[in-house]
Write a protein that holds these residues in place. Structure first.
Motif: not given
Length: 472
Positions: A9-15, A217-227, A308-313
């Motif tokens: 589980l990757a918890i992502v908080l966007h501040s 998710i792989a991208t052709a340019a290199g950076p990986v998308a974390m869905p 799992f990503a949500i706003d920190t606020e």
């Protein structure tokens, strides 16, 4: 990671906060910033462990502005702590326990402000240095990048954001696309700056019968998308999610002193009962995540990654009990067979799947209509025209460096996603619309001056470079 767990589980908080420093107080303006700092950022950082977080450049710019630390402390000590203490003494007897609990909470925040000398940005940096969080970079002013008219404009937002992050927190490996707004091609611009990963909400492309793998998710340019796993996010971020429980503090109801003394059920707020419910919901959440990861592992034959990503606020400012819920979740995750990972750890430990990555956002309808629709088309098109106007002026080489920088900062401010969001939802009267209009006028005024007028945005994008606008 231990193989006996169900998965990761990757918890992502966007501040993030729009640039409100110096632009109003109650009810719209600096109070938003100060409440987010004392109710969300500092309480979350106190319990943070194995989290991925963002601190948008525009948020950090405000928090580092000279004078903010003193005003923030005064706000918390006088208006929040002081108000709660008055309510603890003078409110009706059935409301006083809530007031005393708030007074204890705000006193703790004052202590934390004193321990970091009012520098909230340094508190984020310290948590990263201690290995408790991983920090992602973001665009300079939280612009919806697919709506920025030119590649030069997009590169400007990305470059200024990365410069901001590098000075404060070190080199960035990850990049938060504002509003998770993605369109094909953005990953190429991120690859130019050696970005390894970004988050994406691909839920609009999935039907109820879809079973997308819980994997990067792989991208052709290199950076990986974390869905982002939206079914899990919805347990918190929805009208019927955890924060709507009747026992919790009602966000919009305050005493005359500014204290939350009533519950959503319109009863005297019971802090003990609310805390107990938050812990129960943390256990419910952990069980649901474990079940989802276990089902994925059984179907796919390997460990899954649930983002799992949500706003920190949301945790603390809007949902007062959110930090309690998070602390409990972090404490019990392992007991449910869940391994907590940061996104850098996830990138290293999970293979990226070959899947189509479609245009998307985490806004309404999972598209760009929140920021570009008939209701806000005037703001969307004005921002594009201003961008083209600035590019022509800069290319003409007739601007002094101070004038060009001032005009560019006003454009960055105008491009912020916040104004259209606020205006479309009618959340703050005409505050969002007027802010966009005023920044547009200030940019045009700057272009017409030999010397730029003194900016009201005293600290927006201090690491700005005009190079992205001058590249062919």
């Amino acid at each position: 990671m231990p193989d006996e767990t169900h998965g990761d589980l990757a918890i992502v908080l966007h501040s993030h906060m729009p640039y409100v420093e110096g632009f109003g107080t109650y009810p719209f303006g600096e109070e938003w910033l100060f409440d987010a700092a004392c109710r969300s950022y500092l309480p979350i950082l106190e319990v943070a462990d194995r989290l991925t977080m963002t601190v948008t450049p525009v948020l950090a710019d405000q928090l580092e502005d000279p004078g903010v630390a003193a005003r923030l402390r005064e706000f918390v000590a006088r208006h929040r702590l002081g108000g709660a203490e008055i309510d603890a003494r003078d409110a009706a007897a059935e409301l006083q326990p809530a007031a005393r609990a708030w007074a204890e909470r705000y006193a703790r925040v004052v202590d934390r402000l004193d321990s970091c000398e009012g520098n909230v940005v340094s508190a984020f940096a310290a948590a990263q240095d201690e290995g408790r969080i991983a920090l992602m970079a973001s665009a300079a002013s939280h612009a919806v990048l697919p709506l920025v008219a030119t590649e030069a404009g997009r590169r400007l937002q990305i470059d200024a954001g990365l410069r901001s992050h590098r000075r404060r927190f070190g080199p960035a490996a990850g990049f938060w696309l504002p509003e998770c707004a993605y369109e094909p091609g953005l990953e190429r611009l991120l690859a130019e700056r050696s970005i390894s990963y970004f988050c994406s909400d691909q839920s609009a492309a999935q039907s109820a019968a879809d079973d997308p793998p819980l994997a990067p998710i792989a991208t052709a340019a290199g950076p990986v998308a974390m869905p982002i796993d939206w079914p899990t996010v919805r347990r918190v971020w929805s009208w019927d999610g955890y924060p709507s429980d009747p026992v919790y503090a009602e966000h919009h109801s305050r005493s005359q002193q500014g204290t939350h003394l009533w519950s959503i059920a319109k009863q005297p707020y019971d802090p003990g009962a609310a805390a107990a419910r938050a812990r129960e919901q943390a256990a419910e959440f952990a069980a649901a995540v474990a079940e989802r990861l276990a089902a994925h592992r059984e179907r796919r034959g390997h460990r899954g990654l649930l983002v799992f990503a949500i706003d920190t606020e949301l945790l603390g400012d809007w949902w007062s009990e959110g930090p309690i819920w998070l602390a409990e979740l972090l404490s019990i995750a392992a007991d449910h067979g869940i391994s907590l990972v940061t996104l850098p750890q996830a990138l290293a430990e999970h293979d990226a799947a070959e899947r189509a990555l479609l245009p998307s956002s985490w806004g309404e309808n999972k598209d760009l209509s929140t920021w570009d629709s008939p209701e806000v088309s005037d703001l969307a098109w004005a921002s594009r025209r201003l961008e083209l106007r600035l590019l022509r002026a800069v290319a003409g080489n007739g601007l002094s460096q101070p004038v060009a920088e001032r005009a560019t900062r006003e454009l960055l401010a105008c491009q912020a996603s916040d104004w259209a969001f606020i205006d479309k939802h009618g959340q703050a009267g005409d505050y969002g619309f007027q802010r966009a209009v005023n920044h547009a006028a200030a940019m045009l005024d700057a272009l017409d001056c030999d010397e730029p007028p003194s900016p009201r945005m005293r600290n927006l994008a201090p690491d700005l470079s005009l190079v992205p606008l001058l590249e062919p």
